[in-house]
Design an enzyme around this catalytic site. Structure first.
Site, mmCIF file in Angstrom:
data_model
loop_
_atom_site.group_PDB
_atom_site.id
_atom_site.type_symbol
_atom_site.label_atom_id
_atom_site.label_comp_id
_atom_site.label_asym_id
_atom_site.label_seq_id
_atom_site.Cartn_x
_atom_site.Cartn_y
_atom_site.Cartn_z
ATOM 1 C CG HIS A 1 -3.663 -4.706 5.254
ATOM 2 N ND1 HIS A 1 -2.796 -5.139 5.815
ATOM 3 C CD2 HIS A 1 -5.030 -5.533 5.360
ATOM 4 C CE1 HIS A 1 -2.817 -6.289 6.127
ATOM 5 N NE2 HIS A 1 -3.897 -6.830 5.649
ATOM 6 C CB THR B 1 0.433 -12.694 5.254
ATOM 7 O OG1 THR B 1 0.839 -12.031 4.085
ATOM 8 C CG2 THR B 1 0.289 -11.763 6.322
#
Length: 772
Positions: A472, A601
């Site tokens: 990730h 994000t």
């Protein structure tokens, strides 16, 4: 062995007559082709660098401008207002140029300067235009005249054929919200979750922070935002991901599923061959920057920076912090099968291996009867457990000799491949158990058969099903999802299979066999592997996964409710959680900030006062349908507004996170920030975007739908929920939690979620067959 001969470029022996040189022409040919391939890639990168550097203009536009300037001088018109004459006089001081040469050079220099000025002006104008986000807050379905004019101007300044990275320098920087706005929005988000006394205490802490310490921290953050490309991204990568000392498996890595109802071939090697070739085709498009930049509404570009580290990337463990190792190119993959590691070259005779040739290589690995070397089978367990033992082992036992060479092969591979020995995927006779097993296998496998440090691990199961596990830290899920959509579509619709299930094309006996990686793992290291494997299996066995398709209705019917599908699902999740737990909780929904350069994000806090009011009304039998619909509309509008704020740089959590990092650097303590950053997200949610709809014709091929992907639970006593909206009639949910928590049950939550979705739809008196 064939590969041993291919590996030797030449041999020599010392004889009484001198040195006898025996050249291997095939090996020299491969070396020559490899060099040509390398120079070709360098040329493509150089060419793309020029094209991106002059965007939104083009190299040909330089010639047009220069010819235009030269033509105007012959018509006795001076577009330079005397600049060309000055340049000519300056050149004349050298005394080496003729009058005609001076005129030509002066015109070329001025034309080039004018061309560069136009590029800078257009690029700055585009950046100013892209800094406007009012279009996002307009009422859905209604576009004002000013917005239409703005979008037309964006299109004009965006050039004709932008490449993947063309817009990067034109994207605006992520703005730093004001302390006042962030604190106000934070208090608004926690108000429905706190009792009155607790909320008053938090309000006092927040107001004190906003007046005293906050402005000091904000000053440093503003300074960083002026200097750095993005004031969040580097700290987010380092402190949220790379400094984490816990396992990547389950806690950080996520997965992507194959087509749910279609398996184009049940031959494991064939499916792997086609898929690997499709991945390599995507990598070639990426290297050439031929992937089209993602544009919202087909006009507003998103940042493409995260694509850079998709391939040839590995996370390297460290005792205090990990690092990301990225190579510009890699010409091999490493394949794991039955405890053995194989290095497979991706090129032969200067070209990519074809699908049938890759199938041949995979089949050779499957047919190889050799046994794992001592410790080899459990090696990847080190990547599945805590980072510190892995970092110490890597430094102590993998720094030299064959271990270093083999580890380098793994970490420097284009990506990792697992030929899994199990059969997974959707089974019609037992859909629930089969999908749960499939999801768990993709998430953690056997804890020793995925290299969790690699950017992507491609997995091919024994029955022909496939999937992917992704690390990730280097990027977020939409990047991997974009690749995976291309792979699934290319595999089935472009490459295809023969009638007997093999890849199309012919085998090639001249391709060297895959090479076994060699290891010499001492017993001390093997003991650490056993410990890591035990803790990883304990973590994996605790994952309670529920993956299921929702066919009752989809986006098509939700849109008839005149609401956003995402808002509808988020409110259903709030209702489902209340049904499940009897209370509300802090909810995380991931949104993106890629409207800004190097954006990643932001968090949408989906549990709001409005959503709580709606949920309570749904659970109160005395409330009428009209009252519930009114509250639903208010909650939906609030959610959409918060999502837009997050996308446009006005979110709460990344700002508070960065303020906290600054406070740590300044060694000052903030009770407010400490409390905010320690709050648990007991419901963590994310939507997997369906980005390349044009690749799938769901009307002609309704069964070619993917289950999307999922992730592990974020909190020990909470849920992780991922969902993908495919077409107009299909939504797939992935719910994760932990068996060890007495409060959670993924299948119970799934049952409540299905009920919640249907309960909300019933308010609108719509059914799956509704025409209005």
């Amino acid at each position: 062995m064939a590969e041993a001969h291919q590996a030797v470029a030449f041999q020599f022996t010392v004889t009484p007559d001198g040195i006898d040189l025996q050249l291997s022409h095939e090996a020299l040919k491969q070396i020559c082709l490899s060099g040509l391939h390398s120079w070709k890639k360098k040329f493509i990168r150089f060419k793309n660098g020029i094209l991106t550097g002059v965007f939104p203009a083009s190299p040909s536009s330089w010639l047009i401008v220069v010819v235009g300037v030269m033509s105007s001088t012959y018509t006795k018109v001076d577009p330079s207002l005397g600049m060309i004459a000055r340049i000519s006089r300056t050149l004349g001081t050298t005394g080496r140029l003729s009058t005609q040469t001076k005129n030509v050079v002066s015109n070329v220099l001025f034309g080039t300067g004018l061309w560069v000025a136009l590029i800078v002006t257009m690029r700055y104008s585009l950046k100013v235009l892209l800094s406007y986000h009012g279009w996002m807050f307009a009422e859905h379905g209604k576009v004002s005249r000013s917005t239409k004019i703005w979008m037309a101007m964006v299109k004009v300044f965006s050039g004709r054929k932008p490449m993947l990275y063309s817009f990067q320098t034109s994207l605006p920087r992520l703005p730093v919200p004001t302390i006042k706005d962030t604190v106000s929005r934070y208090l608004d988000s926690v108000k429905p979750l706190m009792k009155e006394e607790e909320f008053q205490r938090m309000t006092a802490l927040a107001q004190d922070f906003a007046i005293n310490l906050g402005p000091r921290l904000q000053w440093y953050l503003k300074l960083k935002s002026w200097w750095a490309t993005n004031y969040v991204s580097d700290w987010w990568e380092e402190y949220i991901y790379l400094r984490g000392r816990g396992p990547l498996m389950v806690n950080s890595n996520y997965y992507a599923m194959d087509l749910l109802y279609v398996t184009p071939t049940h031959i494991q090697a064939a499916r792997a061959g086609n898929a690997i070739h499709a991945i390599l085709l995507y990598r070639r498009k990426l290297d050439r920057e031929e992937i089209k930049p993602i544009r919202v509404l087909g006009t507003i570009p998103l940042c493409s920076a995260q694509w850079e580290r998709l391939f040839n990337t590995s996370r390297i463990p460290g005792e205090e912090t990990d690092t990301i190792q990225h190579l510009k190119d890699s010409r091999h993959v490493v394949v794991y099968h039955r405890g053995r590691y194989f290095k497979v070259w991706l090129y032969h005779s200067g070209r990519l291996l074809k699908p049938r040739e890759l199938e041949q290589q995979m089949q050779r690995i499957l047919d190889d009867p050799s046994e794992p070397q001592p410790g080899e089978a459990k090696l990847a367990a080190l990547t599945a457990a805590d980072r510190v033992p892995w970092a110490k082992c890597r430094q102590a036992y993998f720094g030299h000799g064959k271990n270093k060479q083999s580890l380098d092969a793994v970490e420097k591979a284009a990506f990792f491949v697992t030929l899994d020995e199990t059969e997974q995927g959707y089974r019609k006779e037992d859909p629930e158990a089969s999908l749960d097993s499939y999801a768990k296998s993709l998430l953690h496998g056997q804890c020793l058969d995925r290299w969790f440090d690699k950017s992507i691990t491609f997995i091919a199961f024994k029955n022909g099903k496939t999937g992917m596990n992704a690390e990730h830290s280097w990027a977020d899920a939409p990047i991997v999802a974009h690749l995976w959509e291309y792979v699934l579509a290319t595999d089935v619709f472009a490459l295809g299979y023969t009638e007997d299930g093999h890849c199309k094309g012919d085998t090639n006996s001249s391709i060297p066999y895959p090479t076994r990686l060699q290891w010499d793992i001492p017993e001390e290291c093997q003991e650490v592997m056993e410990t890591s494997l035990s803790s990883a299996r304990l973590l994996a066995s605790d994952v309670d996964m529920n993956s299921f398709p929702f066919h009752t209705f989809g986006k098509g019917l939700i849109k008839k409710c005149q609401t956003s599908p995402d808002a509808f699902i988020q409110l259903a999740l709030q209702l489902a959680h209340y049904k499940d737990m009897g209370k509300f909780c802090l909810t995380y929904e991931a949104s993106m900030t890629r409207l800004f350069r190097e954006g990643r994000t932001e968090t949408v806090r989906s549990c709001t006062t409005e959503s709580c009011n709606f949920v309570l009304a749904m659970e109160d039998p005395s409330q009428t349908v009209e009252q519930r619909l009114k509250l639903f509309k208010l909650a939906s509008e609030k959610h959409q507004h918060m999502y837009r704020l997050s996308m446009t740089g006005a979110g709460i959590d990344r700002h508070l996170f960065c303020l906290y990092v600054v406070s740590k650097y300044l060694a000052v303590d903030s009770p407010f920030l400490k409390e905010v950053l320690s709050e648990p997200w007991r419901l963590s949610t994310s939507q997997t975007p369906h980005q390349q709809i044009e690749l799938f014709d769901l009307e002609r091929n309704p069964h070619h739908v993917s289950g999307g992907g999922g992730f592990g639970p974020v909190a020990d006593d909470g849920y992780g929920v991922s969902y993908i909206i495919v077409g107009g009639n299909y939504i797939h949910f992935h719910i994760s939690s932990k068996f060890s928590s007495p409060e959670t049950d993924s299948h119970r939550f799934g049952k409540h979620l299905r009920e919640a979705m249907s309960d909300i739809l019933a308010l609108f008196k719509l059914t799956a067959n509704s025409k209005k």
